[in-house]
Write a protein that holds these residues in place. Structure first.
Motif, short mmCIF file in Angstrom:
data_model
loop_
_atom_site.label_atom_id
_atom_site.label_comp_id
_atom_site.label_asym_id
_atom_site.label_seq_id
_atom_site.Cartn_x
_atom_site.Cartn_y
_atom_site.Cartn_z
N LYS A 53 -3.01 1.30 -8.64
CA LYS A 53 -2.15 2.38 -8.12
C LYS A 53 -2.90 3.71 -8.07
CE LYS A 53 2.17 0.16 -9.39
NZ LYS A 53 3.35 0.18 -10.23
N ARG A 54 -3.63 4.01 -9.11
CA ARG A 54 -4.31 5.30 -9.21
C ARG A 54 -5.56 5.39 -8.34
NH1 ARG A 54 -5.04 5.16 -14.43
NH2 ARG A 54 -7.16 4.38 -14.28
N GLU A 55 -6.35 4.31 -8.28
CA GLU A 55 -7.67 4.38 -7.65
C GLU A 55 -7.80 3.66 -6.32
OE1 GLU A 55 -10.64 3.15 -10.50
OE2 GLU A 55 -9.56 4.16 -12.13
N ALA A 56 -6.92 2.69 -6.05
CA ALA A 56 -7.09 1.88 -4.84
C ALA A 56 -6.02 2.14 -3.79
CB ALA A 56 -7.11 0.39 -5.19
N GLY A 57 -4.96 2.86 -4.16
CA GLY A 57 -3.93 3.16 -3.18
C GLY A 57 -2.78 2.18 -3.13
N ALA A 58 -2.60 1.40 -4.20
CA ALA A 58 -1.43 0.52 -4.26
C ALA A 58 -0.20 1.38 -4.53
CB ALA A 58 -1.61 -0.52 -5.36
N GLY A 59 0.84 1.17 -3.75
CA GLY A 59 2.07 1.93 -3.95
C GLY A 59 3.06 1.19 -4.82
N GLN A 60 3.19 -0.10 -4.58
CA GLN A 60 4.13 -0.92 -5.33
C GLN A 60 3.46 -2.28 -5.57
OE1 GLN A 60 7.87 -1.43 -3.38
NE2 GLN A 60 8.77 -2.60 -5.03
N THR A 61 3.69 -2.85 -6.75
CA THR A 61 3.12 -4.16 -7.07
C THR A 61 4.20 -5.09 -7.62
OG1 THR A 61 2.52 -3.52 -9.33
CG2 THR A 61 0.85 -3.18 -7.61
N LEU A 86 0.83 -1.20 0.00
CA LEU A 86 0.00 0.00 0.00
C LEU A 86 0.86 1.25 0.00
CD1 LEU A 86 -2.80 -0.97 2.56
CD2 LEU A 86 -2.81 -1.21 0.07
N ALA A 87 0.37 2.29 -0.67
CA ALA A 87 1.04 3.59 -0.67
C ALA A 87 0.92 4.20 0.72
CB ALA A 87 0.40 4.50 -1.71
N ASP A 88 1.86 5.05 1.08
CA ASP A 88 1.79 5.76 2.36
C ASP A 88 0.45 6.48 2.47
OD1 ASP A 88 4.31 4.91 3.07
OD2 ASP A 88 5.30 6.75 2.40
N GLY A 89 -0.19 6.33 3.60
CA GLY A 89 -1.46 6.99 3.83
C GLY A 89 -2.68 6.19 3.41
N THR A 90 -2.49 5.09 2.72
CA THR A 90 -3.63 4.26 2.32
C THR A 90 -3.91 3.25 3.43
OG1 THR A 90 -3.04 4.41 -0.02
CG2 THR A 90 -4.52 2.63 0.60
N THR A 91 -5.16 3.20 3.86
CA THR A 91 -5.54 2.25 4.91
C THR A 91 -6.01 0.94 4.28
OG1 THR A 91 -7.85 2.95 4.99
CG2 THR A 91 -6.28 4.13 6.43
N ASN A 92 -5.96 -0.12 5.08
CA ASN A 92 -6.48 -1.41 4.63
C ASN A 92 -7.95 -1.29 4.25
OD1 ASN A 92 -4.03 -2.75 5.12
ND2 ASN A 92 -4.57 -3.09 7.24
N GLU A 93 -8.70 -0.55 5.05
CA GLU A 93 -10.13 -0.41 4.80
C GLU A 93 -10.40 0.31 3.48
OE1 GLU A 93 -9.28 -1.19 8.94
OE2 GLU A 93 -8.56 0.46 7.69
N ALA A 94 -9.63 1.38 3.21
CA ALA A 94 -9.82 2.12 1.96
C ALA A 94 -9.45 1.24 0.76
CB ALA A 94 -8.98 3.39 1.97
#
Length: 142
Positions: A125-133, A73-81
């Motif tokens: 990455k753009r819509e769900a908050g994935a930082g790295q895949t 997850l990208a910094d600031g993205t929560t599991n719930e989001a």
């Protein structure tokens, strides 16, 4: 959860389109009582979504690619989001498992082709908050 809820989940896992009348008959409830139980299981997120499984084998030519995508997850993205975004708009993702290790989630998905895979990863990455895949293609299943 009680034994009736367990029975409802077993029946819906086998056939998610089962009419409430039939579901109720199978678990010993009226159609209205079965519908109320299913609504409660959805509200408390025991049931996260209803889906279909087709007989299109991912190994059949032209049927698409089965992929496993590790997501940090990208910094600031929560599991719930992140999981809410998946539930709201990523039907290609069949399962999202919160895991230990250097990545946060392991996604199991089907896409039509490499172009669709690229679009899926970009949207994650753009819509769900994935930082790295990190993506793997399934060569064959068990």
């Amino acid at each position: 959860m009680d034994p009736i809820d367990d029975a409802i989940l077993r029946e819906l896992t086998a056939d998610a389109r089962l009419p409430f009348r039939e579901l109720g008959a199978r678990v010993g409830l009226s159609a209205n009582a079965a519908a109320n139980r299913v609504r409660r299981l959805v509200e408390d997120r025991t049931i996260r979504r209803f889906t279909i499984v087709t007989d299109a084998s991912p190994t059949r030519p032209g049927a698409g690619l089965e992929v496993l995508i590790e997501v940090r997850l990208a910094d600031g993205t929560t599991n719930e989001a992140f999981t809410a975004a998946l539930d709201a708009g990523f039907p290609q993702v069949l399962d999202a498992v919160h895991v230990t290790g250097s990545y946060d989630y392991l996604l199991h998905a089907f896409v039509a082709d490499p172009v669709a895979l690229d679009l899926l990863v970009r949207r994650l990455k753009r819509e769900a908050g994935a930082g790295q895949t990190f993506t793997r293609l399934a060569l064959r299943g068990h």
